[in-house]
Design an enzyme around this catalytic site. Structure first.
Site, PDB file in Angstrom:
ATOM      1  CB  SER A  61      -0.930   0.018   1.205  1.00 56.84           C
ATOM      2  OG  SER A  61      -1.998  -0.852   0.962  1.00 56.84           O
ATOM      3  CE  LYS A  64      -3.811   0.781  -1.035  1.00 52.36           C
ATOM      4  NZ  LYS A  64      -4.468   0.398   0.228  1.00 52.36           N
ATOM      5  CE1 TYR A 189      -4.242  -1.105  -4.714  1.00 50.69           C
ATOM      6  CE2 TYR A 189      -4.892  -3.408  -4.855  1.00 50.69           C
ATOM      7  CZ  TYR A 189      -4.596  -2.298  -4.091  1.00 50.69           C
ATOM      8  OH  TYR A 189      -4.640  -2.377  -2.718  1.00 50.69           O
ATOM      9  CE1 TYR A 241      -4.640   1.358   4.297  1.00 50.86           C
ATOM     10  CE2 TYR A 241      -3.088   0.196   5.697  1.00 50.86           C
ATOM     11  CZ  TYR A 241      -3.507   0.592   4.450  1.00 50.86           C
ATOM     12  OH  TYR A 241      -2.779   0.251   3.358  1.00 50.86           O
ATOM     13  CB  VAL A 259      -0.183  -6.088   3.996  1.00 50.70           C
ATOM     14  CG1 VAL A 259      -1.403  -5.504   4.671  1.00 50.70           C
ATOM     15  CG2 VAL A 259      -0.368  -6.204   2.499  1.00 50.70           C
TER      16      VAL A 259
HETATM   17  N1  GLN Z   1      -2.116  -5.422  -2.077  1.00 50.48           N
HETATM   18  C1  GLN Z   1      -2.731  -5.283  -0.800  1.00 50.48           C
HETATM   19  C2  GLN Z   1      -4.234  -5.403  -0.933  1.00 50.48           C
HETATM   20  O1  GLN Z   1      -4.770  -5.020  -1.944  1.00 50.48           O
HETATM   21  C3  GLN Z   1      -2.365  -3.954  -0.234  1.00 50.48           C
HETATM   22  C4  GLN Z   1      -2.949  -3.709   1.128  1.00 50.48           C
HETATM   23  C5  GLN Z   1      -2.017  -3.045   2.095  1.00 50.48           C
HETATM   24  O2  GLN Z   1      -0.805  -2.990   1.940  1.00 50.48           O
HETATM   25  N2  GLN Z   1      -2.574  -2.578   3.183  1.00 50.48           N
HETATM   26  O3  GLN Z   1      -4.894  -5.845  -0.044  1.00 50.48           O
END
Ligand code: GLN
Length: 305
Positions: A61, A64, A189, A241, A259
């Site tokens: 993430s 992003k 993505y 988050y 993650v």
């Molecule tokens: N690729 C992970 C997902 O889409 C990214 C989520 C994350 O890093 N929090 O769930």
């Protein structure tokens, strides 16, 4: 500096035992649970690392933030924020609950999965190959790492198990948030999340933001300082988050977790910081990484508040 960084890692090494590796993307479960590293990249060019700062993990993430910057450059804020909001959710990063409750439907922000998939779908390019190349080139430039690549097994693992993301993307296509091909946007993505990085790479992304969108190496203003400011504001309010409030209070700097266990943080006007600790709490944030950042921010008085 390195000594202090080592001490902070040693103090927090015991935190590695808490939390878990993610299982919902099976390939991520293979990470080295006890890896722990930190790297800083400063505006004056100084770089220092300690611990497993060369250990490779997928950016997840943290990507992003970069795709938001590209989409803002491509489409402008009016278009982007016409489709994706600016508010924290208080929900999990992959929650789909509010998508249908809010009318007209709009993912709350670009840091949660729904918002990020929508943002990625806005990135311009004549072909899919051109879009992924634009994303990769941007990452390579900002990290000053021409060898960045996608971890194919993580990418395949995400693609095979990404049904929740797929469901949200199809819903967003139905309500007009996504205007391009859904599968292509999802593929992009999954690929951006599977870029393999080290603490050093993410520290340099942090440095780029701490320098208001200007490349430290060449002085080139790659993206508008306004967009860089927006990205940092999103990191403060939504980057961790539904733990962003707690992180702002305890650590006090813009940060974005993934993650894969990484956290990219920014001390504005000073430095970018990359930390790694693959074991996650129930909200998907690195436990040891978060504690290391807290101690580092305290030690060097980095809180922006
Ligand atoms: N690729 C992970 C997902 O889409 C990214 C989520 C994350 O890093 N929090 O769930």
């Amino acid at each position: 500096m390195q000594d202090k960084m080592r001490k902070i890692l040693d103090k927090n090494r015991e935190k590695i035992q808490y939390g878990n590796l993610p299982t919902y993307i099976p390939e991520l479960n293979k990470a080295k649970k006890d890896a722990l590293g930190i790297y800083i990249s400063m505006l004056d060019g100084t770089e220092v690392g300690a611990g497993d700062y060369e250990y490779k993990f997928t950016i997840q993430s943290i990507s992003k933030v970069i795709t938001l910057l590209i989409a803002l450059e491509d489409r402008g804020p009016e278009y982007v924020f016409g489709k994706v909001g600016m508010e924290p959710t208080g929900d999990a990063f992959n929650s789909m609950m509010k998508l249908e409750i809010v009318r007209p439907s709009k993912p709350f922000n670009p840091m949660i999965n729904a918002g990020a998939i929508a943002v990625t779908s806005m990135i311009k390019g004549n072909t899919q190959a051109e879009r992924i190349k634009r994303i990769m080139d941007f990452f390579k430039l900002v990290t000053q790492n021409p060898d960045l690549r996608i971890n194919e097994s993580v990418y395949m693992s995400e693609k095979q198990t990404g049904d929740r993301n797929r469901a949200m993307a199809y819903f967003m296509k139905d309500v007009g948030i996504i205007e391009t091909d859904v599968e292509e946007s999802l593929d992009l993505y999954f690929k951006q999340c599977s870029i393999e990085v080290t603490c050093k790479d993410i520290a340099r992304i942090g440095l780029f933001l701490s320098n208001d969108g200007k490349l430290q190496s060449t002085g080139e203003q790659l993206i508008s300082p306004t967009y860089s400011r927006m990205a940092k504001a999103f990191m403060v309010t939504c980057g961790m988050y539904n733990a962003s409030g707690e992180f702002a209070i305890n650590v006090g700097i813009p940060a974005k977790s993934g993650v894969g266990g990484g956290i990219m943080a920014v001390a504005p006007g000073k430095m970018g910081i990359g930390v790694l600790g693959p074991s996650l709490d129930e909200k998907g944030n690195s436990i040891a990484g978060r504690e290391v950042l807290k101690d580092f921010s305290d030690e060097f008085n980095l809180s922006i508040f």
